[in-house]
Design a protein around this motif. Structure first.
Motif, PDB file in Angstrom:
ATOM      1  N   TYR A 126       0.750  -1.138   0.262  1.00 23.92           N
ATOM      2  CA  TYR A 126       0.033  -0.041  -0.087  1.00 23.92           C
ATOM      3  C   TYR A 126       0.812   1.451  -0.072  1.00 23.92           C
ATOM      4  O   TYR A 126       1.704   1.155   0.608  1.00 23.92           O
ATOM      5  N   PRO A 127       0.591   2.268  -0.875  1.00 24.35           N
ATOM      6  CA  PRO A 127      -0.446   2.111  -1.832  1.00 24.35           C
ATOM      7  C   PRO A 127       0.120   2.406  -3.399  1.00 24.35           C
ATOM      8  O   PRO A 127      -0.204   3.310  -4.142  1.00 24.35           O
ATOM      9  N   THR A 135      -3.325  -4.703   1.903  1.00 24.67           N
ATOM     10  CA  THR A 135      -4.425  -3.926   2.715  1.00 24.67           C
ATOM     11  C   THR A 135      -4.690  -4.628   3.725  1.00 24.67           C
ATOM     12  O   THR A 135      -4.707  -5.851   3.704  1.00 24.67           O
ATOM     13  N   GLU A 193     -11.136   0.568   4.186  1.00 23.15           N
ATOM     14  CA  GLU A 193      -9.904   0.978   3.705  1.00 23.15           C
ATOM     15  C   GLU A 193      -9.046   0.098   2.657  1.00 23.15           C
ATOM     16  O   GLU A 193      -8.565   0.508   1.860  1.00 23.15           O
ATOM     17  N   SER A 194      -9.855  -1.096   2.411  1.00 25.91           N
ATOM     18  CA  SER A 194      -9.155  -1.635   1.224  1.00 25.91           C
ATOM     19  C   SER A 194      -9.849  -1.419  -0.109  1.00 25.91           C
ATOM     20  O   SER A 194      -9.216  -1.445  -0.949  1.00 25.91           O
ATOM     21  N   ALA A 225      -8.128   1.693  -1.065  1.00 32.64           N
ATOM     22  CA  ALA A 225      -6.693   1.371  -1.555  1.00 32.64           C
ATOM     23  C   ALA A 225      -6.677   0.844  -3.004  1.00 32.64           C
ATOM     24  O   ALA A 225      -6.040   1.073  -3.663  1.00 32.64           O
ATOM     25  N   TRP A 242      -5.540   4.089   5.016  1.00 36.69           N
ATOM     26  CA  TRP A 242      -5.147   3.232   5.912  1.00 36.69           C
ATOM     27  C   TRP A 242      -3.954   3.734   6.666  1.00 36.69           C
ATOM     28  O   TRP A 242      -2.886   4.206   6.163  1.00 36.69           O
TER      29      TRP A 242
END
Length: 548
Positions: free
Chosen positions: A427-428, A441, A447-448, A451, A542
């Motif tokens: 990430y990222p 992630t 959050e996932s 990402a 994240w």
């Protein structure tokens, strides 16, 4: 419809496809099973007698160990079964893959927005984003001004309903209101008559950019650069306070790293340099509206399916997710890979227990080693924080049959199909290679998804068995239901149903082809997914470090 299923020939557990009663005698593959207790749909029962410490296998892999004696035909649950997974050993790659037949789609196209860097978007948005949370209020001010002026306001029936209920109360009505049916107005996608080729302005806010570690600030700039350079974005207005950790220079470096010579308009406004609120808002309005005028000149034209980049996601998973919805995404993924498109599998905590299979599929040893390193590092951090990967299943997961992380992971990994792993990203970072990429992630839905889009996904396929409304500001998130009950009950957030696989009326390949047709329609702007209609613009960076 069959009542039970053994997912893999080597499994020693059986899945209930419908509610089963104690004493029922069920036959499968020449074997007979007498149930010792009621088994709810989506849950599992023992295919043989287990002694304490015996390995439990599902999807052909180790998913747990018996904690006490479990008799054949008994329910597997969190009290008698605990998470277990085999260790990962990195080996030289010898993986061979047989691609599915995709002749039907070899010449298929979608209508997208072509960018000068060669990428193709499935939408055309203007982005307004702050580099630091201190500018969130100004972003909200711009949102109120621009969405109303341009006609991008989304109509909702709820204000109407609130006014009707208030009128009833003022007329003297009481609890009988609870039984009153209120009419609903169908949602429609907001569109601007001024800029018809622009899908909208998206205003992102977040709680990051300062007060954390320098690493988190760098990651935030990388994530925002991923959104600004995204194929679905025509340009961006960026608000900076001027003194935060997430510096403007870092953002510019991250933009250049992702798209060298990036030529779409990006207006970075420094509050402390410009002066007061009126100064920054006035300039932002002027630059944004001029940018929208330029963005409106672009129109959709044909693009090959190889230009699609699809993120694979799941949330609110149930005991059917790994049998219907996720394998459908897996077959779809293999089809898109065969067509030279990109797919991303993320959520590393939900790959725990299937690491060996994924490592064995990596195209070379360095790729497998990076995967092993990222998994190990992430797992150690989670354990140090007092919450290992084995604690990933949520109460909803457990209630619906996902009793160990390895069971959840083995089903979740089905989204990645069977194609080789061409790249592993932290990430990222940006996905650049055609084929299947693994992206590190969290398992957290928003959050996932945030990402994956930041890494380049122009469409996200999101499976759920319990119902999760997650969306994204700039990429359509297609909600894929694992069962028909959910699809029918929560029709306002579901887009696609794979329940026919559980019911025996549809095969996984047939569902995947139907999904491919649906994705082409979404990518072409012909079908609007529910998350877009509901303005479900979820965005959470994240944060790995601590607050300082």
């Amino acid at each position: 419809m069959n009542k039970i299923l053994k997912v893999h020939p080597s499994d020693n557990v059986i899945v209930a496809l419908t509610d089963l009663k104690k004493g029922e005698v069920l036959a499968l593959d020449g074997e007979s099973y007498t149930l010792t207790e009621d088994i709810a749909a989506k849950h599992k029962f023992a295919a043989r007698d287990f002694a304490p410490g015996d390995e439990v296998q599902m999807y052909g892999v180790l998913v747990g160990k018996a904690q006490n004696a479990i008799s054949r035909g008994s329910w597997l649950n969190v009290f008698n079964t605990k998470h277990a997974a085999n260790p990962l050993t990195v080996k030289e790659s010898t993986y061979q893959w047989l691609a599915p037949d995709v002749s039907k789609y070899e010449n298929a196209t979608f209508k997208g927005f072509h960018r000068s860097d060669g990428s193709v978007g499935t939408a055309n948005y203007w982005l307004v984003v702050p580099l630091v949370f201190c500018e969130n209020h100004n972003v909200d001010t711009l949102k109120k001004a621009l969405t109303k002026a341009l006609g991008y306001e989304t109509t909702t029936p709820y204000q109407d309903k609130a006014e009707k209920i208030l009128a009833m109360i003022q007329a003297g009505q009481g609890s009988e209101i609870l039984q009153t049916e209120l009419p609903s107005t169908p949602k429609k996608k907001a569109a601007s008559a001024v800029f018809p080729n622009v899908d909208g302005i998206k205003f992102i806010t977040h709680q990051s950019g300062c007060g954390g570690t320098r690493q988190d600030a760098q990651a935030l700039c990388g994530l925002l650069a991923g959104y600004i350079t995204h194929p679905n974005v025509a340009g961006a207005t960026v608000l900076s306070l001027g003194c935060q950790n997430a510096e403007e220079s870092i953002l510019i470096q991250e933009i250049e790293k992702r798209v060298p010579g990036f030529d779409r308009p990006v207006h970075i406004l420094n509050h402390q340099t410009l002066g007061g609120k009126d100064d920054i808002i006035d300039l932002a309005l002027k630059q944004t509206l001029l940018g929208l005028k330029e963005a409106n000149e672009l129109q959709r034209t044909d693009a090959p399916l190889s230009k699609l980049c699809v993120g694979l996601e799941c949330g609110g998973s149930d005991g059917f997710s790994g049998i219907s919805a996720n394998p459908t995404l897996g077959y779809f993924s293999d089809m898109l890979v065969a067509l030279q498109g990109k797919v991303m599998l993320a959520e590393f905590p939900e790959l725990c227990g299937v690491e060996q299979n994924l490592a064995d599929r990596c195209v070379d040893r360095p790729t497998a080693e990076r995967f092993a390193h990222l998994m190990s590092t992430y797992s150690q951090r989670a354990t140090a924080a007092g919450s290992g990967f084995d604690m990933n299943p949520s109460p909803g997961n457990i209630k619906d049959g996902l009793i160990t992380d390895a069971i959840k992971s083995a089903g979740a990994a089905k989204k990645g199909g069977s194609s080789p792993v061409v790249d592993v990203l932290d990430y990222p970072e940006k996905a650049t290679k055609p084929g299947l990429t693994l992206l590190c992630t969290p398992g957290n839905d928003v959050e996932s998804t945030t990402a994956e889009v930041g890494s380049g996904a122009t469409v996200v396929l999101f499976t759920t068995g319990l119902g999760t409304p997650t969306g994204n500001p700039i990429a359509p998130v297609v909600k894929v239901a694992s069962n028909s009950k959910l699809f029918n009950k929560m029709h306002d957030i579901m887009d696609f149903n794979t329940g026919g696989i559980i019911e025996g009326s549809e095969s996984i390949p047939a569902a995947a082809e139907r999904l491919m047709d649906f994705v082409i329609s979404v990518a072409s702007g012909e079908t609007t997914v529910k998350a877009v209609l509901n303005t479900q613009d979820d965005f959470i960076p994240w944060k790995r470090g601590v607050s300082l």
